[in-house]
Scaffold this motif. Structure first.
Motif, short mmCIF file in Angstrom:
data_model
loop_
_atom_site.label_atom_id
_atom_site.label_comp_id
_atom_site.label_asym_id
_atom_site.label_seq_id
_atom_site.Cartn_x
_atom_site.Cartn_y
_atom_site.Cartn_z
N ALA A 147 -3.03 -8.09 -1.08
CA ALA A 147 -1.58 -8.22 -1.00
C ALA A 147 -0.93 -7.67 -2.26
CB ALA A 147 -1.19 -9.69 -0.81
N ALA A 148 -0.13 -6.63 -2.06
CA ALA A 148 0.73 -6.07 -3.11
C ALA A 148 1.98 -5.56 -2.41
CB ALA A 148 0.02 -4.96 -3.87
N PRO A 149 2.83 -6.47 -1.93
CA PRO A 149 3.99 -6.07 -1.11
C PRO A 149 4.87 -5.04 -1.82
CG PRO A 149 3.71 -8.45 -1.10
CD PRO A 149 2.76 -7.91 -2.13
N GLY A 150 5.20 -3.97 -1.07
CA GLY A 150 6.05 -2.93 -1.60
C GLY A 150 5.34 -1.97 -2.53
N ARG A 151 4.04 -2.19 -2.78
CA ARG A 151 3.28 -1.31 -3.68
C ARG A 151 2.00 -0.87 -2.97
NH1 ARG A 151 1.87 -4.57 -8.50
NH2 ARG A 151 2.03 -6.36 -7.10
N THR A 152 1.05 -0.37 -3.71
CA THR A 152 -0.22 0.06 -3.15
C THR A 152 -1.24 -1.07 -3.27
OG1 THR A 152 0.22 2.36 -3.75
CG2 THR A 152 -2.05 1.79 -3.26
N ALA A 153 -1.61 -1.64 -2.14
CA ALA A 153 -2.58 -2.74 -2.16
C ALA A 153 -3.97 -2.25 -2.54
CB ALA A 153 -2.60 -3.44 -0.80
N LEU A 154 -4.36 -1.07 -2.00
CA LEU A 154 -5.68 -0.49 -2.30
C LEU A 154 -5.51 0.99 -2.55
CD1 LEU A 154 -8.77 -0.47 -2.49
CD2 LEU A 154 -8.86 -0.25 0.00
N ASN A 155 -5.79 1.42 -3.77
CA ASN A 155 -5.76 2.83 -4.13
C ASN A 155 -7.19 3.29 -4.34
OD1 ASN A 155 -5.55 5.38 -5.24
ND2 ASN A 155 -3.88 4.86 -6.63
N ALA A 156 -7.74 3.97 -3.32
CA ALA A 156 -9.10 4.50 -3.39
C ALA A 156 -9.07 6.03 -3.33
CB ALA A 156 -9.96 3.92 -2.28
N ALA B 140 -4.23 -5.85 4.72
CA ALA B 140 -3.59 -5.30 3.53
C ALA B 140 -2.08 -5.34 3.72
CB ALA B 140 -4.06 -3.88 3.27
N GLU B 141 -1.40 -6.03 2.82
CA GLU B 141 0.05 -6.02 2.78
C GLU B 141 0.45 -5.13 1.61
OE1 GLU B 141 3.84 -9.10 2.47
OE2 GLU B 141 1.79 -9.85 2.43
N GLY B 142 0.86 -3.91 1.96
CA GLY B 142 1.05 -2.86 0.97
C GLY B 142 0.24 -1.64 1.41
N ALA B 143 0.43 -0.53 0.73
CA ALA B 143 -0.22 0.71 1.14
C ALA B 143 -1.72 0.67 0.88
CB ALA B 143 0.40 1.89 0.40
N VAL B 144 -2.46 1.35 1.76
CA VAL B 144 -3.90 1.58 1.58
C VAL B 144 -4.10 3.09 1.54
CG1 VAL B 144 -6.19 1.37 2.61
CG2 VAL B 144 -4.59 -0.55 2.71
N SER B 145 -4.70 3.59 0.47
CA SER B 145 -4.81 5.03 0.30
C SER B 145 -6.25 5.44 0.01
CB SER B 145 -3.91 5.52 -0.84
OG SER B 145 -4.04 6.92 -1.01
N PHE B 146 -6.74 6.38 0.85
CA PHE B 146 -8.03 7.03 0.62
C PHE B 146 -7.82 8.54 0.45
CE2 PHE B 146 -9.38 3.13 2.77
CZ PHE B 146 -10.51 2.76 2.05
N ALA B 147 -6.69 8.92 -0.09
CA ALA B 147 -6.36 10.34 -0.22
C ALA B 147 -7.41 11.05 -1.06
CB ALA B 147 -4.98 10.51 -0.86
N GLY B 148 -7.93 12.16 -0.53
CA GLY B 148 -8.90 12.95 -1.26
C GLY B 148 -10.29 12.34 -1.35
N ALA B 149 -10.53 11.25 -0.63
CA ALA B 149 -11.84 10.59 -0.68
C ALA B 149 -12.89 11.41 0.06
CB ALA B 149 -11.76 9.19 -0.08
N ALA C 43 1.56 3.30 5.23
CA ALA C 43 0.66 2.14 5.25
C ALA C 43 -0.78 2.55 5.03
CB ALA C 43 0.80 1.38 6.56
N LEU C 44 -1.17 3.72 5.57
CA LEU C 44 -2.55 4.20 5.45
C LEU C 44 -2.52 5.69 5.17
CD1 LEU C 44 -5.63 3.86 5.66
CD2 LEU C 44 -5.42 4.25 8.12
N SER C 45 -3.02 6.08 4.02
CA SER C 45 -3.09 7.50 3.68
C SER C 45 -4.55 7.95 3.71
CB SER C 45 -2.51 7.77 2.29
OG SER C 45 -2.69 9.13 1.94
N LEU C 46 -4.82 8.88 4.65
CA LEU C 46 -6.12 9.54 4.71
C LEU C 46 -5.94 11.02 4.41
CD1 LEU C 46 -7.62 7.85 7.90
CD2 LEU C 46 -7.83 7.14 5.52
N GLN C 47 -4.91 11.32 3.66
CA GLN C 47 -4.59 12.70 3.34
C GLN C 47 -5.74 13.34 2.57
OE1 GLN C 47 -1.61 14.27 0.17
NE2 GLN C 47 -0.39 13.86 1.99
#
Length: 538
Positions: free
Chosen positions: A261-270, A287-296, A316-320
């Motif tokens: 939980a990180a409301p309004g922010r990035t909950a998981l930056n991977a 996850a409350e907040g963004a989850v990002s696997f960008a470039g993973a 909400a989910l970045s798989l960019q």
């Protein structure tokens, strides 16, 4: 230190040290609970300077015995100061209360055990521990400083409760642990847990851990290297951001059942994560907040089955730009927020129309197989959720996937939809031309539609000119008139059947003849363009 100045409990410890024996000051009850330590009297007190003297070698071990400080149920007064010391014997404290934080700054230690102890912090920056650092079930205030430390064995913080709100609960920058790290079984941290640049040779286990730092990062572990598996599962809870950018995991990474939980922010930056096998954010992962696997880079599967993701008004989910063998995007409910798959490269995407997000970003997304493949109509609904509106690449990619599966008709349906959706972005003249191409031949993807138009015009012309035969152009000729072939002659843009040149309708029928001729020309050009387009796609 003068042995004559030792108190009775200190003398017991002094003598036991030489034999490596344990000293239990809990009164023989075997209970070492520190909850009532405020009531402990002098019979349970040991000065920290006595421990330091023993660990520094003030007493020679008894011949044939392995010396060591092994103490239970004691209150240790003063500061245990071992800065830059070299300690060759183990330190084993069980159920002890330390009035001040031990200082092991740049010390070289044998194994250190503090089991079920209460202490106001631990300073071991730069320390080298040739064995285990065991802090299981201890209560620590003020934080644990292990930055730059090197532990050749296990770091065990299972059941530890460490509190330093607004500061560093665990400072592990550049920490090196050759074996496993255990922060499980109810490990709780109030404050930031920091492991940037740390290297762990075995497993990192944070099962059932609770990390609280709502105003910042609950776990900051950028560039962490884990030789085996990393477990943040089985009830792992983080209030605050989990920052794992550039982490390297030699096995698999599990967030199964985790709650972030990180409301309004990035909950998981991977972002830029590298995992040798699989990543599991499934089976109750929330996850409350963004989850990002960008470039993973995930060598195996990224599993989001049964997850719940929410970041209203954002991604909400970045798989960019992610590279993965397989992604399972079947959350327990539709993702609340954007799912960004732009420029991702995935061999197999498993999804479910029932849990598609309302908004997607798909431009540049590359994949080999979709499961289930679904019909073109259903998949087009998927494409049209793109927040960027019309983009040609997603249509081309989907059409190619259908053709690879041998579903050419579905592929053509996607390309027809692409042309229609593009028309909505064009100027009015181009829209008119496009609309005409669509109606006549479906932009070339429905070429047989033109045949229906031709047959229709031919039938209308045949009926009209059968009822109203046109006049002969040259009164000296007596040509035979055939309404069918006359209409066909009007329709053919090239060549002649000898009818059009001999007869000339008048009045309204001249207009009908002109419309049939223009229709034949337009249909001929449109069919040619459509066939060329279709052949070029093949």
């Amino acid at each position: 230190m003068n042995p004559d100045e030792l108190t009775p409990p200190e003398r017991r410890l002094w003598e036991a040290y030489r034999r490596g024996s344990s000293v239990d000051l809990s009164g023989g009850t075997g209970r070492t609970d520190t909850a009532g330590s405020a009531l402990w009297g002098p019979e349970r007190m040991i000065r920290a300077e006595v421990l330091a003297a023993l660990l520094a070698g003030a007493v020679e071990p008894q011949p044939g015995q392995v010396a060591g400080v092994r103490l239970a149920g004691a209150r240790i007064t003063g500061t245990l100061n071992l800065k830059h010391a070299r300690v060759d014997v183990p330190l084993d404290l069980t159920g002890c209360v330390l009035d001040e934080a031990p200082h092991l700054y740049w010390a070289t230690m044998n194994s250190v055990h503090m089991l079920g102890c209460t202490l106001p912090g631990l300073v071991a920056s730069g320390a080298r521990i040739d064995g285990h650092l065991w802090l299981e079930d201890s209560r620590i205030g003020g934080g644990v400083w292990l930055d730059g430390a090197h532990i050749s064995g296990i770091l065990n913080m299972s059941g530890v409760r460490v509190a330093n709100p607004g500061g560093d609960a665990l400072l592990g920058d550049r920490l090196v642990v050759d074996a496993n790290v255990y922060c499980d079984k109810g490990f709780t941290a109030e404050g930031e847990v920091r492991l940037p640049g740390a290297r762990i040779g075995g497993q990192l286990i944070l099962r059932r851990a609770t990390l609280n730092n709502a105003g910042g990062a609950a776990l900051y572990a950028s560039r962490l290297e884990v030789g085996a598996n990393m477990f943040c599962d089985a009830g792992f809870t983080a209030r605050g951001e989990v920052r794992m950018r550039g982490v390297r995991v030699g096995g698999y990474l599990s967030f199964v059942g985790a709650n972030l939980a990180a409301p309004g922010r990035t909950a998981l930056n991977a972002d830029d994560l590298a995992v040798e096998t699989d990543v599991y954010c499934s089976d109750g992962f929330t996850a409350e907040g963004a989850v990002s696997f960008a470039g993973a880079r995930v060598q195996g599967q990224l599993d989001l089955r049964g997850a719940r993701l929410a970041h209203e008004g954002g991604t909400a989910l970045s798989l960019q730009r992610i590279q993965a063998e397989e992604v399972v995007l079947r959350p327990a409910e539709p993702v609340r927020g954007v799912v960004d798959l732009a420029y991702a490269r995935i061999n197999l995407l498993r999804d479910d129309p029932a849990s598609w997000p309302d908004r997607l970003q798909l431009d540049g997304f590359q994949y080999e197989t979709l499961e289930p493949p679904l019909s073109a109509r259903e998949r087009l609904n998927w494409l049209r959720r793109d927040t960027d509106g019309y983009q040609p690449q997603p249509y081309e990619r989907l059409a190619q996937t259908y053709r690879t599966l041998g579903l050419d008709e579905e592929g053509r349906s996607v390309l027809l939809a692409k042309a229609r959706d593009r028309r909505a972005t064009q100027s009015l003249p181009r829209k008119a031309v496009g609309w005409m191409q669509d109606v006549l031949v479906g932009y070339g993807f429905r070429p047989f539609r033109a045949l229906s138009w031709l047959v229709g015009l031919l039938a209308v012309g045949t009926v009209v000119f059968s009822l109203h035969r046109p006049g002969v152009l040259d009164d000296g000729h007596k040509p035979h008139f055939n309404a069918f072939f006359y209409t066909l002659d009007l329709l053919l843009p090239i060549g002649s059947l000898g009818q059009e040149a001999e007869f000339a309708p008048t009045g309204v029928y001249q207009w009908i003849a002109n419309l049939i001729t223009a229709g034949g020309l337009l249909l001929g050009l449109t069919v040619a363009a459509g066939v060329t387009r279709a052949l070029s796609r093949e």
